[in-house]
Design an enzyme around this catalytic site. Structure first.
Site, PDB file in Angstrom:
ATOM      1  N   ARG A 186     -32.011  -3.554  55.294  1.00 21.87           N
ATOM      2  CA  ARG A 186     -32.641  -3.131  56.550  1.00 21.87           C
ATOM      3  C   ARG A 186     -32.957  -1.637  56.532  1.00 21.87           C
ATOM      4  NH1 ARG A 186     -29.340  -5.110  61.559  1.00 21.87           N
ATOM      5  NH2 ARG A 186     -31.082  -4.086  62.644  1.00 21.87           N
ATOM      6  N   HIS A 214     -26.520   0.566  70.954  1.00 20.34           N
ATOM      7  CA  HIS A 214     -26.000  -0.306  69.884  1.00 20.34           C
ATOM      8  C   HIS A 214     -25.731   0.464  68.593  1.00 20.34           C
ATOM      9  CE1 HIS A 214     -28.041  -3.920  72.086  1.00 20.34           C
ATOM     10  NE2 HIS A 214     -26.971  -3.496  72.697  1.00 20.34           N
ATOM     11  N   CYS A 230      -9.575   5.321  59.291  1.00 24.08           N
ATOM     12  CA  CYS A 230      -9.326   6.637  59.890  1.00 24.08           C
ATOM     13  C   CYS A 230     -10.477   7.098  60.783  1.00 24.08           C
ATOM     14  CB  CYS A 230      -9.065   7.671  58.797  1.00 24.08           C
ATOM     15  SG  CYS A 230     -10.521   8.068  57.828  1.00 24.08           S
TER      16      CYS A 230
HETATM   17  N1  APR Z   1     -44.963  -4.464  71.930  1.00 24.09           N
HETATM   18  C1  APR Z   1     -44.187  -4.804  73.014  1.00 24.09           C
HETATM   19  N2  APR Z   1     -43.271  -5.815  72.987  1.00 24.09           N
HETATM   20  C2  APR Z   1     -43.148  -6.503  71.830  1.00 24.09           C
HETATM   21  C3  APR Z   1     -43.934  -6.207  70.674  1.00 24.09           C
HETATM   22  C4  APR Z   1     -44.866  -5.129  70.764  1.00 24.09           C
HETATM   23  N3  APR Z   1     -45.639  -4.784  69.738  1.00 24.09           N
HETATM   24  N4  APR Z   1     -43.571  -7.083  69.691  1.00 24.09           N
HETATM   25  C5  APR Z   1     -42.588  -7.877  70.208  1.00 24.09           C
HETATM   26  N5  APR Z   1     -42.344  -7.536  71.488  1.00 24.09           N
HETATM   27  C6  APR Z   1     -41.326  -8.089  72.395  1.00 24.09           C
HETATM   28  C7  APR Z   1     -41.027  -9.569  72.254  1.00 24.09           C
HETATM   29  O1  APR Z   1     -41.895 -10.344  73.060  1.00 24.09           O
HETATM   30  C8  APR Z   1     -39.577  -9.644  72.765  1.00 24.09           C
HETATM   31  O2  APR Z   1     -39.539  -9.821  74.165  1.00 24.09           O
HETATM   32  O3  APR Z   1     -40.117  -7.430  72.078  1.00 24.09           O
HETATM   33  C9  APR Z   1     -39.008  -8.256  72.425  1.00 24.09           C
HETATM   34  C10 APR Z   1     -38.013  -8.241  71.270  1.00 24.09           C
HETATM   35  O4  APR Z   1     -36.942  -9.029  71.643  1.00 24.09           O
HETATM   36  P1  APR Z   1     -35.659  -9.207  70.685  1.00 24.09           P
HETATM   37  O5  APR Z   1     -36.093  -9.527  69.331  1.00 24.09           O
HETATM   38  O6  APR Z   1     -34.744 -10.127  71.403  1.00 24.09           O
HETATM   39  O7  APR Z   1     -35.049  -7.732  70.644  1.00 24.09           O
HETATM   40  P2  APR Z   1     -34.128  -6.977  71.702  1.00 24.09           P
HETATM   41  O8  APR Z   1     -34.461  -7.312  73.108  1.00 24.09           O
HETATM   42  O9  APR Z   1     -34.162  -5.545  71.325  1.00 24.09           O
HETATM   43  O10 APR Z   1     -32.688  -7.587  71.313  1.00 24.09           O
HETATM   44  C11 APR Z   1     -31.565  -7.081  71.926  1.00 24.09           C
HETATM   45  O11 APR Z   1     -30.103  -8.278  70.453  1.00 24.09           O
HETATM   46  O12 APR Z   1     -29.821  -9.043  68.361  1.00 24.09           O
HETATM   47  C12 APR Z   1     -29.374  -8.128  69.254  1.00 24.09           C
HETATM   48  O13 APR Z   1     -28.390  -6.007  68.885  1.00 24.09           O
HETATM   49  C13 APR Z   1     -29.587  -6.701  68.767  1.00 24.09           C
HETATM   50  O14 APR Z   1     -30.397  -4.781  69.993  1.00 24.09           O
HETATM   51  C14 APR Z   1     -30.612  -6.150  69.743  1.00 24.09           C
HETATM   52  C15 APR Z   1     -30.399  -6.999  70.978  1.00 24.09           C
END
Ligand code: APR
Length: 251
Positions: free
Chosen positions: A69, A118, A129
């Site tokens: 990653r 996060h 430690c």
């Molecule tokens: N512009 C705006 N929104 C977008 C774009 C874009 N280019 N591409 C994707 N999205 C939206 C998707 O529709 C979705 O609603 O971004 C969101 C991403 O959602 P997740 O993948 O669930 O990510 P997130 O909400 O950050 O997840 C929260 O979950 O897995 C854990 O710790 C991890 O921080 C993360 C947390």
């Protein structure tokens, strides 16, 4: 993009703005989101890769994944949404940027202050430690990085499932959401709490809450306004509105 007169007025005059970003804000930088058909969790099992038991069972596998990653993140660049948020930070007296992302792209775009709910993938610390490693670690395959101070296992400074969020950061994020006039949630699915509670708290405290996402989310019906599209298009446009309208104001 059409925005409401209320949002127009807040872009012009709001003194306190809070922003929560999720993986969607980094999607246009080539970093996979977590959910959705192309998401990381469609390809990898969070229970095998993003919790402390899995780490203690097989630290080499977890380091291999975080190194993969990090390699992707190091090849990525902040996108126009990251840069527009830095622009807003410079224009607004009380601006708070809160992120669920661990990719460090807000800081790389020049953000002065980022509340990392996060953690941050670039940092690592010792499970014994608690000493932080001074360098960014890219582990070779099968390698398990150890602490220079005590020899203990090093782990990425990210919050895994089942772990608590950094409390001081969280408190500061909630205080900002309670006092802000305008709250943006950008590229967040609103499926993961505690973070998803921030826009709800802001709304409860009277803020105007705007969702920016490519599609409706769990939070949409709780927001004051929804702007659907890519963050890399919408956030720069909002920033342009803000800087134009604030230029017109008598100093
Ligand atoms: N512009 C705006 N929104 C977008 C774009 C874009 N280019 N591409 C994707 N999205 C939206 C998707 O529709 C979705 O609603 O971004 C969101 C991403 O959602 P997740 O993948 O669930 O990510 P997130 O909400 O950050 O997840 C929260 O979950 O897995 C854990 O710790 C991890 O921080 C993360 C947390």
């Amino acid at each position: 993009m059409t925005i409401s007169a209320r949002l127009e007025a807040l872009l012009r005059a709001a003194e306190s703005i809070c922003v929560l970003t999720g993986a969607g804000v980094s999607a246009e930088s080539g970093i996979a989101t977590f959910r959705g058909p192309e998401g990381l969790w469609a390809r990898f099992k969070p229970e095998e890769l993003a919790n402390v038991d899995a780490f203690m069972r097989n630290p080499a596998l977890i380091w291999e994944w975080y190194t993969y990653r990090k390699t992707v993140i190091h090849q990525a660049q902040p996108n126009p949404a990251h840069h527009a948020l830095v622009g807003m930070e410079r224009l607004v007296r009380d601006f708070t940027l809160v992120t669920q992302n661990v990719d460090n792209l807000h800081a790389r775009a020049g953000a002065q202050k980022v509340l990392e709910l996060h953690g941050n993938i670039e940092r690592s610390y010792c499970v014994e430690c608690r000493t932080f490693a001074s360098e960014i670690i890219l582990a070779k395959q099968g390698e398990v990085p150890t602490c220079r101070a005590c020899g203990g296992l090093l782990r990425p400074d990210v919050v895994w499932f089942g772990e608590i969020l950094p409390q001081l950061v969280l408190q500061e994020a909630f205080r900002a959401s309670e006092r802000c006039e305008l709250f943006f949630t950008v590229g967040a699915s609103g499926l993961v709490y505690t973070a998803a509670g921030l826009p709800l708290r802001a709304r409860e405290c009277g803020a105007y809450v705007v969702e920016i996402n490519t599609e409706p989310t769990e939070l949409s019906h709780r927001c004051s306004e929804r702007l659907y599209g890519k963050a890399g298009d919408i956030v720069p446009e909002l920033f342009a509105h803000m800087s134009e309208s604030r230029k017109e104001q008598p100093s």
